[in-house]
Enzyme design. Structure first.
Site, mmCIF file in Angstrom:
data_model
loop_
_atom_site.group_PDB
_atom_site.id
_atom_site.type_symbol
_atom_site.label_atom_id
_atom_site.label_comp_id
_atom_site.label_asym_id
_atom_site.label_seq_id
_atom_site.Cartn_x
_atom_site.Cartn_y
_atom_site.Cartn_z
ATOM 1 N N HIS A 35 18.768 12.464 40.467
ATOM 2 C CA HIS A 35 20.004 13.199 40.173
ATOM 3 C C HIS A 35 20.726 13.636 41.447
ATOM 4 C CE1 HIS A 35 18.829 17.529 40.787
ATOM 5 N NE2 HIS A 35 17.625 17.129 40.444
ATOM 6 N N GLU B 119 21.868 17.016 36.018
ATOM 7 C CA GLU B 119 20.455 17.248 35.690
ATOM 8 C C GLU B 119 20.147 18.733 35.636
ATOM 9 O OE1 GLU B 119 16.118 17.911 36.623
ATOM 10 O OE2 GLU B 119 17.925 18.588 37.663
ATOM 11 N N GLU B 120 20.733 19.499 36.554
ATOM 12 C CA GLU B 120 20.382 20.908 36.681
ATOM 13 C C GLU B 120 20.843 21.755 35.494
ATOM 14 O OE1 GLU B 120 18.377 21.965 38.725
ATOM 15 O OE2 GLU B 120 18.448 20.794 40.561
ATOM 16 N N ASP C 129 12.460 13.043 41.987
ATOM 17 C CA ASP C 129 13.010 14.399 42.056
ATOM 18 C C ASP C 129 12.108 15.240 42.951
ATOM 19 O OD1 ASP C 129 14.586 16.643 41.547
ATOM 20 O OD2 ASP C 129 14.510 16.411 39.379
ATOM 21 N N HIS D 131 15.710 25.582 44.883
ATOM 22 C CA HIS D 131 16.933 26.197 44.359
ATOM 23 C C HIS D 131 17.431 27.324 45.266
ATOM 24 C CE1 HIS D 131 16.865 24.675 39.909
ATOM 25 N NE2 HIS D 131 16.631 23.717 40.792
#
Length: 346
Positions: A66, A207-208, A230, A318
């Site tokens: 992604h 994706e997130e 990922d 993140h």
């Protein structure tokens, strides 16, 4: 194949803005980078970039990685020109305080600073509670009328932090989730020569915020097997017990046995382990009771697809100071390349 990865590509990828739903800059860079390595390149309605390489068999391998990163979207500009925002994807507010962002507007990117009430004027009640998104704001350092001319609700912001190599083969940057996976897949596409599989390398969007790009892309490919590249949280840090690490930096490619969205079929997981052992590819098993990735959508498409997530361990995931290991990238590349070039016995 020995991994000779061009880390300048990863640096460029991490510096591009690409919050979920706004991945254009990343997609255009990849399209230009891979145009001479592909038999076909296309973009679907949702924005997924699909790179196809013809194989020597009639079997199809779907790779996913992604393009999007977590970020912010502006939802209010107050009378003094301060910006209020919501998060796009999962971000811990503790990681945002006193950080820089780049607000993306029609007239260009603006540097902003995330602030909150300063410590020396907080009350006892303030100090007793965690800082949440509603207590944070973005300061552009501009007069209110100028801000209102240039920024509108719906504009978005990316975390702002440069790419750095440090320590013993470590990299820190924003958006390593998942430009690390994107980087590995670009290098696989560039390296494959007359692969066994017909390879569909899909760089997915959104994706997130719910695996949305992978959900639609998987229906456009009749895949015999799929590997989703990922990152994954590495909790090998102070304050976490070893049984909670999930994966460790330097431990090699994470082979997903289970996460919140997938359980990898036993035959596929065992095949990947055997390939790693045979070719001296360092690996570790990923068991993550929370979280998921594009594999969660791909394996449920059509009547089902044999799917495994290949994960790059990442500390501070993140945030704008994510950390990965070059060795883990190289091991992930070697496994993904071998699978595409030579095929899997599944």
């Amino acid at each position: 194949m020995d991994a000779k990865l061009d880390f300048s590509i990863l640096k460029t990828l991490t510096e591009l803005p690409g919050v979920s739903g706004r991945e254009t800059a990343v997609r255009e860079y990849l399209k230009n980078l891979l145009k001479d390595s592909a038999d076909e390149i296309s973009t679907d309605t949702l924005g997924n970039l699909i790179v196809f390489k013809k194989g020597t068999s009639d079997k199809n391998l779907l790779f996913c990685a992604h393009m999007d990163e977590v970020g912010l979207m502006i939802h209010f500009v107050d009378e003094r020109g301060f910006l209020r925002f919501v998060t796009v994807g999962g971000i811990d507010p503790r990681t945002l305080l006193a950080q820089r962002v780049r607000v993306q507007t029609k007239s260009g990117a603006l540097l902003g600073i995330i602030g909150t009430k300063p410590a020396h004027i907080t009350t006892e009640a303030d100090r007793g509670k965690a800082v949440g998104i509603k207590e944070l704001f973005i300061d552009l350092g501009l007069p209110a009328d100028e801000v209102k001319k240039r920024v509108a609700p719906g504009d978005w912001a990316v975390l702002d932090r440069g790419y750095e190599e440090f320590g013993d083969g470590k990299i820190s940057a924003k958006a390593l989730d998942n430009r690390a996976g994107v980087f590995v897949l670009t290098e696989v596409v560039r390296a494959l020569k007359n692969p066994f599989y017909n390879v569909y390398a899909v760089f997915t969007v959104q994706e997130e915020v719910g695996l949305r790009g992978a959900t639609t892309a998987a229906y456009g490919v009749k895949a015999d097997v799929a590997l989703c590249l990922d990152t994954t949280g590495a909790a090998d840090i102070p304050g976490c017990a070893p049984q909670d690490y999930i994966c460790s930096l330097g431990g090699g490619v994470g082979l997903t046995a289970l996460d919140a969205r997938t359980i990898t079929p036993e035959n596929l997981l065992n095949e990947l382990k055997q390939i790693c052992d045979k070719h001296n590819i360092r690996w570790q098993v990923r068991v993550a009771p929370r979280g998921g990735n594009d594999a969660g959508a791909v394996h449920l498409s059509k009547t089902g697809v044999l799917t495994c997530g290949l994960s790059v361990p990442t500390r501070n995931i993140h945030s704008n100071v994510e950390i990965i290991s070059k060795q883990d990238l190289e091991n992930t590349f070697r496994l993904a390349y071998w699978a595409g070039q030579n095929g899997l016995k599944v």
